[in-house]
Design an enzyme around this catalytic site. Sequence first.
Site, mmCIF file in Angstrom:
data_model
loop_
_atom_site.group_PDB
_atom_site.id
_atom_site.type_symbol
_atom_site.label_atom_id
_atom_site.label_comp_id
_atom_site.label_asym_id
_atom_site.label_seq_id
_atom_site.Cartn_x
_atom_site.Cartn_y
_atom_site.Cartn_z
ATOM 1 N N LYS A 179 23.287 3.338 -28.698
ATOM 2 C CA LYS A 179 24.535 4.080 -28.927
ATOM 3 C C LYS A 179 25.718 3.241 -28.467
ATOM 4 O O LYS A 179 25.596 2.384 -27.584
ATOM 5 C CB LYS A 179 24.534 5.432 -28.192
ATOM 6 N N ASP A 228 23.161 10.046 -20.249
ATOM 7 C CA ASP A 228 23.154 9.741 -21.683
ATOM 8 C C ASP A 228 21.893 10.243 -22.391
ATOM 9 O O ASP A 228 21.829 10.220 -23.628
ATOM 10 C CB ASP A 228 23.173 8.211 -21.908
#
Length: 293
Positions: free
Chosen positions: A19, A144
């Site tokens: 990401k 995350d």
Amino acid sequence: MNETRQAMSNRVLIKAPAKINLTLDVMGQRADGYHELETVMHQVDLCDRVYVEREPEGIILATDNPVIPVDQSNLASRAAALILERYAIKSGVKIFLEKNIPVEAGLAGGSVDAAAVLTAVNDIFDLRLNREELQELGAELGSDVPFCLAGGTALCTGRGELVKLLPEGPELNLLLIKPPFSLATADIYRHYRPERVGKRPRLELFLAAWQRCDMMEVARQMNNVLESVSIPMKPEIQTIKESAVRLGAIAAIMSGSGPTVAAVFTSQIEAENAARQMRLLYRECYVVKSIKK
Ligand code: C5P
């Protein structure tokens, strides 16, 4: 998560994508020491491959990247230990991480491998946990991890673990440039001072551009306040951003707590042309695209 599974009875292969953060703003410091965030996370098609297999007992971890610890400190091992223990599973697992995402790069490589292990154990042992239940476990491992379980593009708040998926936006052609040093996330947050931030993201403008798939404006609205910490520490990050723009990027931003720089180009060919130049200076350059959900 955005996985490609090859579900055999006792063995699963999951594709685990990196990401980047398209915006990142710190809204304040919390009593628990974490920072309150408002950040848009976005998955790209640079993927680790995570193999998980049922074993009679224990957690065995191996990887093709020699710099990664394979002991219990690895987030993938911790993910396996957490879910096996929480659901009182007596058997164990063997995990193999085929690493393609650079480590300690601000690309959530460790988090997405942990998310993949949670998903794999859920499948192999037929635990039937839904996305929210997996995300709750994931939040215990790292801020995350819940996003990595959701995938796509999302507005993440809280310490990053509260995930609101965004509708499909523009497809971004990106060049990721990982400088030859790492930054520790905890250090970057510890040195964050709001008064040193020049320009904060304008989330409403970013989201409006995202909704109308306005790639140019999305790129222009990218902004990460943690650059106010990392660039004074490592001015090379600024140099890389400027070089990317000189090589044709619409805009370039540091991802997460760094140090990887993500630069947006108008086409894949433009990104590849820039990558050829950048590779003369930086070994770790990756031309990637958005992952669609
Ligand atoms: O959640 P995670 O383990 O990935 O965070 C690593 C470190 O980064 C935390 O221990 C904390 O020091 C810092 N952090 C923070 N605020 C956040 C996320 C991380 O201060 N929202």
